[in-house]
Design an enzyme around this catalytic site. Structure first.
Site, mmCIF file in Angstrom:
data_model
loop_
_atom_site.group_PDB
_atom_site.id
_atom_site.type_symbol
_atom_site.label_atom_id
_atom_site.label_comp_id
_atom_site.label_asym_id
_atom_site.label_seq_id
_atom_site.Cartn_x
_atom_site.Cartn_y
_atom_site.Cartn_z
ATOM 1 N N ASP A 88 46.740 26.825 45.182
ATOM 2 C CA ASP A 88 48.124 27.111 45.566
ATOM 3 C C ASP A 88 49.002 25.919 45.199
ATOM 4 O O ASP A 88 48.626 24.762 45.425
ATOM 5 C CB ASP A 88 48.205 27.405 47.070
ATOM 6 C CG ASP A 88 49.507 28.093 47.448
ATOM 7 O OD1 ASP A 88 49.464 29.282 47.830
ATOM 8 O OD2 ASP A 88 50.582 27.456 47.350
ATOM 9 N N HIS A 120 47.707 44.112 38.067
ATOM 10 C CA HIS A 120 48.784 44.042 39.056
ATOM 11 C C HIS A 120 48.604 45.115 40.120
ATOM 12 O O HIS A 120 48.666 46.305 39.851
ATOM 13 C CB HIS A 120 50.152 44.200 38.389
ATOM 14 C CG HIS A 120 51.276 44.051 39.383
ATOM 15 N ND1 HIS A 120 51.847 42.825 39.669
ATOM 16 C CD2 HIS A 120 51.878 44.955 40.188
ATOM 17 C CE1 HIS A 120 52.771 42.992 40.606
ATOM 18 N NE2 HIS A 120 52.814 44.271 40.933
ATOM 19 N N ASN A 124 48.809 38.314 53.245
ATOM 20 C CA ASN A 124 50.110 38.686 53.788
ATOM 21 C C ASN A 124 50.586 39.948 53.081
ATOM 22 O O ASN A 124 50.563 40.020 51.853
ATOM 23 C CB ASN A 124 51.117 37.550 53.552
ATOM 24 C CG ASN A 124 50.722 36.276 54.271
ATOM 25 O OD1 ASN A 124 50.203 36.317 55.382
ATOM 26 N ND2 ASN A 124 50.948 35.139 53.632
ATOM 27 N N GLY A 173 55.105 38.515 55.748
ATOM 28 C CA GLY A 173 55.521 37.256 55.120
ATOM 29 C C GLY A 173 55.109 37.135 53.672
ATOM 30 O O GLY A 173 55.024 36.028 53.138
ATOM 31 N N HIS A 203 52.225 40.357 44.283
ATOM 32 C CA HIS A 203 50.991 40.641 43.532
ATOM 33 C C HIS A 203 49.872 40.305 44.517
ATOM 34 O O HIS A 203 49.782 39.150 44.968
ATOM 35 C CB HIS A 203 50.936 39.768 42.270
ATOM 36 C CG HIS A 203 49.729 39.976 41.384
ATOM 37 N ND1 HIS A 203 49.830 40.216 40.026
ATOM 38 C CD2 HIS A 203 48.398 39.961 41.664
ATOM 39 C CE1 HIS A 203 48.612 40.330 39.500
ATOM 40 N NE2 HIS A 203 47.715 40.175 40.490
ATOM 41 N N HIS A 215 47.151 39.077 46.803
ATOM 42 C CA HIS A 215 46.415 37.811 46.748
ATOM 43 C C HIS A 215 45.833 37.490 48.112
ATOM 44 O O HIS A 215 46.379 37.870 49.140
ATOM 45 C CB HIS A 215 47.317 36.667 46.262
ATOM 46 C CG HIS A 215 48.589 36.503 47.047
ATOM 47 N ND1 HIS A 215 49.693 37.293 46.847
ATOM 48 C CD2 HIS A 215 48.924 35.642 48.040
ATOM 49 C CE1 HIS A 215 50.654 36.930 47.682
ATOM 50 N NE2 HIS A 215 50.215 35.926 48.424
ATOM 51 N N HIS A 266 44.565 34.247 50.378
ATOM 52 C CA HIS A 266 44.572 32.803 50.540
ATOM 53 C C HIS A 266 43.219 32.388 51.118
ATOM 54 O O HIS A 266 42.761 32.980 52.103
ATOM 55 C CB HIS A 266 45.633 32.370 51.557
ATOM 56 C CG HIS A 266 47.046 32.737 51.205
ATOM 57 N ND1 HIS A 266 47.966 31.807 50.781
ATOM 58 C CD2 HIS A 266 47.703 33.917 51.236
ATOM 59 C CE1 HIS A 266 49.137 32.406 50.572
ATOM 60 N NE2 HIS A 266 49.009 33.694 50.844
HETATM 61 P P1 5GP Z 1 52.516 34.738 50.126
HETATM 62 O O1 5GP Z 1 53.546 34.087 51.002
HETATM 63 O O2 5GP Z 1 53.123 35.750 49.190
HETATM 64 O O3 5GP Z 1 51.336 35.264 50.876
HETATM 65 O O4 5GP Z 1 51.921 33.569 49.266
HETATM 66 C C1 5GP Z 1 52.361 33.230 47.999
HETATM 67 C C2 5GP Z 1 51.750 31.901 47.667
HETATM 68 O O5 5GP Z 1 51.892 31.677 46.278
HETATM 69 C C3 5GP Z 1 52.430 30.715 48.365
HETATM 70 O O6 5GP Z 1 51.464 30.013 49.155
HETATM 71 C C4 5GP Z 1 52.976 29.871 47.214
HETATM 72 O O7 5GP Z 1 52.867 28.482 47.452
HETATM 73 C C5 5GP Z 1 52.122 30.325 46.051
HETATM 74 N N1 5GP Z 1 52.783 30.242 44.758
HETATM 75 C C6 5GP Z 1 54.009 30.728 44.445
HETATM 76 N N2 5GP Z 1 54.292 30.491 43.152
HETATM 77 C C7 5GP Z 1 53.200 29.857 42.646
HETATM 78 C C8 5GP Z 1 52.900 29.355 41.326
HETATM 79 O O8 5GP Z 1 53.663 29.454 40.362
HETATM 80 N N3 5GP Z 1 51.682 28.764 41.176
HETATM 81 C C9 5GP Z 1 50.800 28.647 42.201
HETATM 82 N N4 5GP Z 1 49.642 28.043 41.928
HETATM 83 N N5 5GP Z 1 51.054 29.117 43.449
HETATM 84 C C10 5GP Z 1 52.240 29.703 43.653
HETATM 85 ZN ZN ZN Z 2 51.501 40.896 39.005
#
Ligand code: 5GP
Ligand code: ZN
Length: 114
Positions: free
Chosen positions: A30, A46, A87, A93, A98, A100, A102
């Site tokens: 991240d 996707h 999330n 949140g 896309h 994912h 964590h």
């Molecule tokens: P969400 O809040 O959607 O569950 O998590 C998205 C995560 O993607 C966040 O923790 C954010 O730091 C990470 N993220 C967003 N843009 C990028 C990127 O360009 N590269 C990487 N490695 N992580 C990203």
């Molecule tokens: Zn995507």
């Protein structure tokens, strides 16, 4: 999908610090880590969110969790434990649309998830 950050990472259009890759799955660090270990695991195809997982994705979802397990073992934090978070949507949140997962670890995480 156009204008999807994670699709661009899959295509190599945006650089990432890769932890694992195969033909269907990519894992990378991240960019804004919330814990000493913060890895994102995504399907290469996707899928917008958990709400958009289809029956034909059943095998892929299982493979993602087996991959999470393998990453934890290979990176050496399986035994000490970690947290897997997804999330979904606005209340969940979700910021990147896309799917994912964590992987968070490297320290004792708080007991609350909200
Ligand atoms: P969400 O809040 O959607 O569950 O998590 C998205 C995560 O993607 C966040 O923790 C954010 O730091 C990470 N993220 C967003 N843009 C990028 C990127 O360009 N590269 C990487 N490695 N992580 C990203
Ligand atoms: Zn995507």
């Amino acid at each position: 999908m156009e204008d999807c950050i994670f699709c661009k990472i899959v295509k190599g259009e945006i650089p990432s610090n890769k932890v694992y890759e195969d033909d269907e799955i990519l894992a990378f660090k991240d960019i804004n880590p919330l814990a000493p270990i913060h890895i994102l695991v995504i399907p290469k195809k996707h899928i917008t969110s958990t709400n958009d997982i289809q029956p034909e994705d059943e095998k892929l979802m299982g493979k993602i969790f087996l991959t999470i397990k393998q990453i934890a073992k290979k990176e050496g934090f399986a035994e000490e434990g970690y947290r897997v978070v997804n999330n979904c949507g606005e209340n969940g949140g979700q910021e990147v649309n896309h799917l994912h997962f964590h992987i968070l670890g490297g320290k004792k995480l708080g007991t609350k998830i909200v």
